[in-house]
Design an enzyme around this catalytic site. Structure first.
Site, mmCIF file in Angstrom:
data_model
loop_
_atom_site.group_PDB
_atom_site.id
_atom_site.type_symbol
_atom_site.label_atom_id
_atom_site.label_comp_id
_atom_site.label_asym_id
_atom_site.label_seq_id
_atom_site.Cartn_x
_atom_site.Cartn_y
_atom_site.Cartn_z
ATOM 1 N N GLY A 1 41.694 33.866 36.135
ATOM 2 C CA GLY A 1 41.777 33.738 37.570
ATOM 3 C C GLY A 1 42.615 32.622 37.986
ATOM 4 O O GLY A 1 43.245 32.635 39.124
ATOM 5 N N THR A 2 42.445 31.461 37.591
ATOM 6 C CA THR A 2 43.176 30.284 37.723
ATOM 7 C C THR A 2 44.645 30.645 37.787
ATOM 8 O O THR A 2 45.665 30.047 38.531
ATOM 9 C CB THR A 2 42.936 29.142 36.789
ATOM 10 O OG1 THR A 2 41.965 28.799 37.063
ATOM 11 C CG2 THR A 2 43.905 28.144 37.152
ATOM 12 N N ASN B 1 32.701 31.120 45.587
ATOM 13 C CA ASN B 1 31.960 31.024 44.553
ATOM 14 C C ASN B 1 30.632 30.105 44.598
ATOM 15 O O ASN B 1 29.678 30.180 43.645
ATOM 16 C CB ASN B 1 32.843 30.941 43.421
ATOM 17 C CG ASN B 1 33.549 29.433 43.606
ATOM 18 O OD1 ASN B 1 34.234 29.602 44.604
ATOM 19 N ND2 ASN B 1 33.438 28.769 42.489
ATOM 20 N N SER C 1 39.492 38.510 38.255
ATOM 21 C CA SER C 1 39.345 38.232 36.815
ATOM 22 C C SER C 1 38.317 39.036 36.219
ATOM 23 O O SER C 1 37.019 39.239 36.740
ATOM 24 C CB SER C 1 38.821 36.668 36.861
ATOM 25 O OG SER C 1 38.564 36.414 35.713
ATOM 26 N N THR D 1 53.574 37.751 24.867
ATOM 27 C CA THR D 1 53.098 39.133 24.530
ATOM 28 C C THR D 1 51.525 39.241 25.179
ATOM 29 O O THR D 1 50.783 38.171 25.388
ATOM 30 C CB THR D 1 52.749 38.835 23.067
ATOM 31 O OG1 THR D 1 53.919 38.631 22.584
ATOM 32 C CG2 THR D 1 52.040 40.019 22.305
ATOM 33 N N CYS E 1 33.249 24.766 37.356
ATOM 34 C CA CYS E 1 34.759 24.075 37.323
ATOM 35 C C CYS E 1 34.735 22.788 37.330
ATOM 36 O O CYS E 1 35.698 22.184 37.037
ATOM 37 C CB CYS E 1 35.634 24.889 38.320
ATOM 38 S SG CYS E 1 35.327 26.555 38.482
#
Lengths: 167, 405
Positions: free
Chosen positions: B67-68, B147, B195, B233, B321
């Protein structure tokens, strides 16, 4: 972030919690916005700390530190007790996480504040006061750990010199 | 009860991922059969994720690593692509750190940033967005759901304003996508972050929705993966897992929401009933179904967490976080909550596998923990004395919010 078994023991079974009615000395450090306040009460007899109690608002480390130093101080002379440093308390607890070492480790400062209060109330001579360690606030201003990358930064620095985080 | 930090992987998601670690290990960019198999898997996952947020075309989904990254990509990618049009960005003051710190970097690069205030429930006033937009503004970014306190933002209303003014709108839906209905058309969002680990998918897979026609500059330069928008990739197994988790989330969403709302009500009402001097946070109605966020007065959050952990109950205080930084939450400060009071934050985020018995267990063990810590707290004794003389017993205590005009 893990605490040692000793920290967890003192946190979950803190010794000497409470207050002393008519205490001979009371000292408080910290403020709620920072997340830690410790208040110590001592009763003194013949120059020795006969009883010590504390009240603490704070994290697990702050509570364990308060409990540990209350045990260390009991029965010591005022001179001996005022020589206990925050580092001694952290060592006795088998260490503290780096980001708690400076911020929650205020036990020695709070105890010394109570001892200073005792001297002030009893109008003790300047000679006694001269034997006290320097004012803890000053000592604490020397350095602090950056909470993000755990390196030492000078106290009062606006940001960490390594990672640039605001402090 | 800390699902907002990480939700457990669904078994069927893990099963779907396993072949892509083993027999279908190929690089999607390769021309041979093994690579083709991986390419097909990406195509399918892209459709599944597009469906979850009602994107018109799977081509509007760019896979990222977290998500970041999606949030950084949205802000920096749009800023770089549109800097000749203008250099002003508008964000709310309750965004995740991946937005807050990304705009700090953009400020250093010469962009101007306006932080929108929020009310006591954590909500942005759409009129403030309207007022903040200047001819220089290229992007508005307001999160969909918070959040830490669970408050939902009026994104659709903000979207009408940005659409009318010709400004792009990004919304960080990491806390909401896969949890509650998210429809990029209804929200009128031009970019949207989501996410996988918010909806029982694996860590290491996330996405940014980029509406067709919106230009975006890549964060990672290199090959032409993800249509040239994100080189490197692809993390095929994780992306496959995200696709399957998205499909299941969409299918089970109504049931999950109903269950979460039920537990949320039981937990929040129970806490308020059993513990005096507790302040509930967030908007009373417009909020995520799985979040219960409260402030417990006179006690510090971590000590409550440690005692709850000993009872085998895992929750959070503030956001995961930033918990290591020991700082008071910027979200709570923006809501006008006193820094000292914010120390007593408890954040429960409920999951589909939490039970009513577990909620009841929290209600049983939490009150004595709080009482024990309050008995130890120098603030409580002081406060108890004041309350006796000034107010009736059992009141919720003083209003934590500073007066805001």
């Amino acid at each position: 972030m893990k605490y040692s078994a000793k920290v967890m023991d003192h946190f979950s079974n803190p010794r000497n919690v409470g207050t002393i009615e008519n205490a001979d000395g009371v000292g408080e450090v910290g403020n709620p916005a920072c997340g830690d306040i410790m208040r110590f009460y001592i009763s003194v007899r013949d120059g020795r700390i006969e009883d010590v109690k504390f009240q603490t608002f704070g994290c697990g480390a702050a509570i364990a530190v308060s409990s540990m130093i209350s045990e260390m101080a009991r029965g010591k002379t005022l001179e001996e007790a005022s020589r206990i440093s925050n580092r001694d308390v952290a060592d006795a607890l088998d260490g503290l996480p780096a980001n708690k070492l400076h911020c929650s480790n205020l036990g020695a400062d709070a105890l010394q504040a109570a001892i200073r209060d005792y001297y002030a109330r009893n109008g003790d001579s300047a000679k006694r006061r001269a034997q006290m360690p320097p004012v803890p606030e000053k000592r604490r201003q020397e350095s602090c750990k950056c909470p993000y990358c755990d390196i030492e930064v000078p106290r009062g620095a606006p940001f960490c010199k390594k990672c640039g985080a605001k402090i | 009860m800390d699902h907002v930090a990480a939700a457990p992987l669904l078994p069927e998601v893990l099963e779907a991922m396993m072949p892509y670690f083993r027999e279908h290990f190929g690089n999607p960019s390769s021309m041979h059969g093994v690579g083709e198999k991986a390419e097909e898997a990406l195509t399918q996952a892209r459709s599944q994720v597009a469906e979850l947020i009602h994107a018109r075309s799977p081509g509007e989904i760019v896979f990222t690593s977290c998500g970041t990254e999606s949030n950084n990509f949205a802000l920096k990618g749009v800023a770089l692509a549109y800097q000749n049009k203008g250099r002003h960005i508008v964000v709310s003051s309750v965004e995740h750190f991946s937005i807050m710190h990304a705009v700090k970097t953009l400020e250093k690069m010469g962009f101007q940033v306006t932080h929108l205030p929020v009310d006591g429930t954590g909500r942005v006033d759409p009129d403030e967005v309207d007022r903040a937009i200047t001819p220089q503004t290229i992007l508005v970014s307001v999160m969909h759901g918070n959040n830490e306190v669970g408050t939902l933002q009026p994104i659709a209303e903000i979207g009408r304003i940005t659409r009318a003014k010709g400004v792009l709108l990004h919304t960080d839906a990491v806390a909401t996508a896969g949890v509650i209905p998210v429809d990029v058309e209804a929200l009128q969002a031009d970019l949207l972050s989501l996410s996988a680990n918010a909806f029982y998918g694996p860590k290491g897979a996330a996405a940014l929705y980029v509406r067709k026609g919106v230009r975006i500059h890549p964060l990672l330069d290199g090959g032409i993966q993800e249509n040239g928008r994100r080189a490197g990739t692809e993390n095929v197994p994780a992306i496959v897992g995200m696709g399957v988790a998205a499909e299941i989330a969409l299918r089970e969403m109504d049931n999950r929401i109903a269950w979460a709302r039920k537990l949320q009500k039981r937990l929040q009402e129970g806490i308020l009933e059993r513990i005096p001097h507790v302040v509930p946070l967030g908007h009373p109605v417009e909020r995520l179904p799985q979040i219960v966020s409260v402030l417990v007065e006179y006690v510090e959050g971590e000590s409550m967490l440690l005692f709850l952990d000993m009872e085998n109950i895992q929750i959070a205080s503030g956001s995961a976080c930033i918990s290591r930084s020991l700082k008071v939450s910027h979200v709570m400060l923006a809501m006008g909550i006193d820094a000292a009071l914010a120390q007593g934050s408890l954040l429960f985020s409920l999951g589909k596998d939490n039970t009513e018995e577990q909620v009841d267990r929290v209600l049983e063990v939490l009150p004595p923990i709080v009482q024990r810590l309050r008995d130890m707290s120098p603030l409580y004794k002081k406060a108890a004395r004041t309350f006796r003389s000034s107010s009736d017993a059992g009141s919720a205590g003083p209003d934590p919010r500073r007066n805001r005009s």
